[in-house]
Design a protein around this motif. Structure first.
Motif, PDB file in Angstrom:
ATOM      1  N   GLY A   1      -7.037   6.682  -2.926  1.00  0.00           N
ATOM      2  CA  GLY A   1      -7.710   6.984  -4.174  1.00  0.00           C
ATOM      3  C   GLY A   1      -8.151   5.687  -4.832  1.00  0.00           C
TER       4      GLY A   1
ATOM      5  N   THR B   1      -6.579  13.472  -4.862  1.00  0.00           N
ATOM      6  CA  THR B   1      -6.213  12.593  -3.744  1.00  0.00           C
ATOM      7  C   THR B   1      -4.975  13.111  -3.028  1.00  0.00           C
TER       8      THR B   1
ATOM      9  N   CYS C   1     -10.768   8.509  -8.545  1.00  0.00           N
ATOM     10  CA  CYS C   1      -9.626   9.412  -8.334  1.00  0.00           C
ATOM     11  C   CYS C   1      -8.845   9.731  -9.592  1.00  0.00           C
TER      12      CYS C   1
END
Length: 239
Positions: free
Chosen positions: A75, A63, A57
């Motif tokens: 994430g 995210t 992420c």
């Protein structure tokens, strides 16, 4: 299994030098050009009532958008500095963020047990993973998906290297964004044609759909056009 010290150090160094601001990394384009567009591939297959896990992420740009479509959203990133950036950028707690190694079944097992069947979003992670770690990353995807989840995997094709080389060769040399990638030894990897589908199938998943796409970058050319990398998308799950 643990990732190499070089790999971990490279990513930690990159994110420690980053401000955490959206768009600073080369690949950190606005979600309107990335996750929002990408979900068109996943939506026909996915149960929106399931959670979503954004694997790799970074600073959480995608995210936070995914959290507007799935609840809960989490994430995940290898870098502690990246996770710190993601948390600071999300003061309302729209999503949660965890540092863990996607190739470590012990670390990822705890996440899988907590989330249950989960939809997965993974954008340009496999090509940056060391080849020996890729089967373990795919196994993590399969474990997260479980019986009902679906995974959307997006990876640049071999042609992406030529695009990046051309951007780096522009007058004035590589941009600050590309220089940071090189300075931190983030080596643009390559996933061979057919490798993503093979990894997914070996992990026990079925490829439900795939096709050509392009990954929008945050980098702009001198003529004002956006850099986009040729890529393929894959949606996988259990029938």
């Amino acid at each position: 299994m643990t990732v190499s010290d070089r790999y971990r150090t490279s990513w930690e160094g990159f994110w420690e030098q980053d401000s955490g601001e959206q768009g600073e990394p080369f690949w950190d384009a606005d979600p309107a050009l990335t996750a929002r567009r990408d979900l068109a591939y996943l939506t026909p297959y996915a149960d929106p009532s399931l959670p979503v896990a954004d694997l790799g992420c970074g600073n959480g740009t995608q995210t936070r958008f995914l959290a507007t479509r799935f609840t809960p959203a989490v994430g995940v990133d290898l870098s502690a500095a990246a996770i710190a950036h993601a948390r600071r950028a999300d003061p309302s707690g729209a999503a949660t963020y965890e540092q863990l190694n996607l190739a470590d079944p012990v670390q990822t097992g705890a996440l899988c047990e907590r989330l249950g069947d989960t939809n997965v979003y993974m954008r340009a992670v496999l090509h940056q993973s060391d080849p020996e770690d890729r089967p373990a990353v795919a196994a993590t995807v399969a474990r997260l998906v479980g019986a009902r989840g679906r995974a959307l995997i997006l990876e640049p094709t071999g042609q992406a290297k030529a695009v990046i080389a051309a951007v780096a060769a522009q007058p004035g040399g590589p941009s600050p964004k590309l220089r940071r990638v090189k300075e931190n030894d983030l080596r643009p990897g390559e996933v061979a044609e057919g490798e993503v589908a093979s990894l997914l199938r070996a992990s026990g998943l079925t490829v439900l759909g795939e096709g050509a796409t392009a990954l929008a970058m945050s980098e702009m050319r001198p003529d004002g056009s956006r850099v986009e990398l040729p890529a393929r998308w894959f949606v996988a799950g259990r029938p």
